[in-house]
Scaffold this motif. Sequence first.
Motif, short mmCIF file in Angstrom:
data_model
loop_
_atom_site.label_atom_id
_atom_site.label_comp_id
_atom_site.label_asym_id
_atom_site.label_seq_id
_atom_site.Cartn_x
_atom_site.Cartn_y
_atom_site.Cartn_z
N PHE A 1 35.08 52.98 80.29
CA PHE A 1 36.53 52.83 80.16
C PHE A 1 37.24 53.29 81.42
N VAL A 2 38.35 52.63 81.72
CA VAL A 2 39.18 53.01 82.86
C VAL A 2 40.62 53.21 82.41
N LEU A 3 41.30 54.10 83.11
CA LEU A 3 42.74 54.28 82.97
C LEU A 3 43.35 53.60 84.18
N VAL A 4 44.19 52.61 83.93
CA VAL A 4 44.75 51.83 85.02
C VAL A 4 46.27 51.89 85.01
N ASP A 5 46.83 51.67 86.19
CA ASP A 5 48.26 51.44 86.37
C ASP A 5 48.33 50.08 87.03
N GLY A 6 48.67 49.06 86.27
CA GLY A 6 48.59 47.70 86.78
C GLY A 6 47.14 47.36 87.03
N GLU A 7 46.82 47.01 88.28
CA GLU A 7 45.44 46.67 88.64
C GLU A 7 44.69 47.87 89.24
N THR A 8 45.38 48.99 89.41
CA THR A 8 44.79 50.15 90.08
C THR A 8 44.06 51.05 89.09
N ILE A 9 42.77 51.28 89.35
CA ILE A 9 41.99 52.19 88.52
C ILE A 9 42.29 53.62 88.97
N MET A 10 42.80 54.42 88.04
CA MET A 10 43.14 55.81 88.34
C MET A 10 42.09 56.79 87.83
N GLY A 11 41.37 56.39 86.78
CA GLY A 11 40.38 57.29 86.21
C GLY A 11 39.34 56.54 85.43
N TYR A 12 38.24 57.23 85.15
CA TYR A 12 37.08 56.63 84.50
C TYR A 12 36.49 57.62 83.49
N CYS A 13 35.88 57.06 82.44
CA CYS A 13 35.04 57.86 81.55
C CYS A 13 34.18 56.94 80.71
N ALA A 14 33.14 57.51 80.15
CA ALA A 14 32.29 56.81 79.18
C ALA A 14 32.66 57.33 77.80
#
Length: 170
Positions: free
Chosen positions: A55-68
């Motif tokens: 999973f990713v946390l995005v702002d628009g197309e920008t990936i800001m964070g990641y986790c499983a």
Amino acid sequence: MNYFFRKATASEIPAIWEILQQAIARRKEDGSEQWQDGYPNPEVVQKDIERGASFVLVDGETIMGYCAVLINDEPEYAKIKGKWLSNTDFVVFHRIAISEAYLGKGLAIEIMKQIEEFALSNNIYSVKADTNFDNIAMLKIFEKLGYSYCGKVYFRGGEREAFEKLLIKE
């Protein structure tokens, strides 16, 4: 910012790996032993993607964070030295990492809140996780978000602090 939490795609592996490399370096700079043994690595991210756990946390197309994020899928948790708060279905998360460009904005907390929403949307009322004893930032977040210390679990020969939060049905 307009945050959106969603499953990651295979094409995003390079960006995710960059974020994880930044987090690995931060753990080292902080004096933490966590993630200093070749884990996580690109193969771990690939496996997360393949099993639908990335999973990713995005702002628009920008990936800001990641986790499983997984459901009932952490065999080591059955061997806890201690006691979980519940023995019901649970969501477990691993490898929360925030991009250097977005540090200090509370995004790790935002990801954890999104994980709780994911759990509730699946009618699951327990979130379990673990971290290294010297990952002070994550230990503070667990405390802030109301996670309870439950004992110790073991991964790749190392001891981890285990936490659980029971979610309230609304």
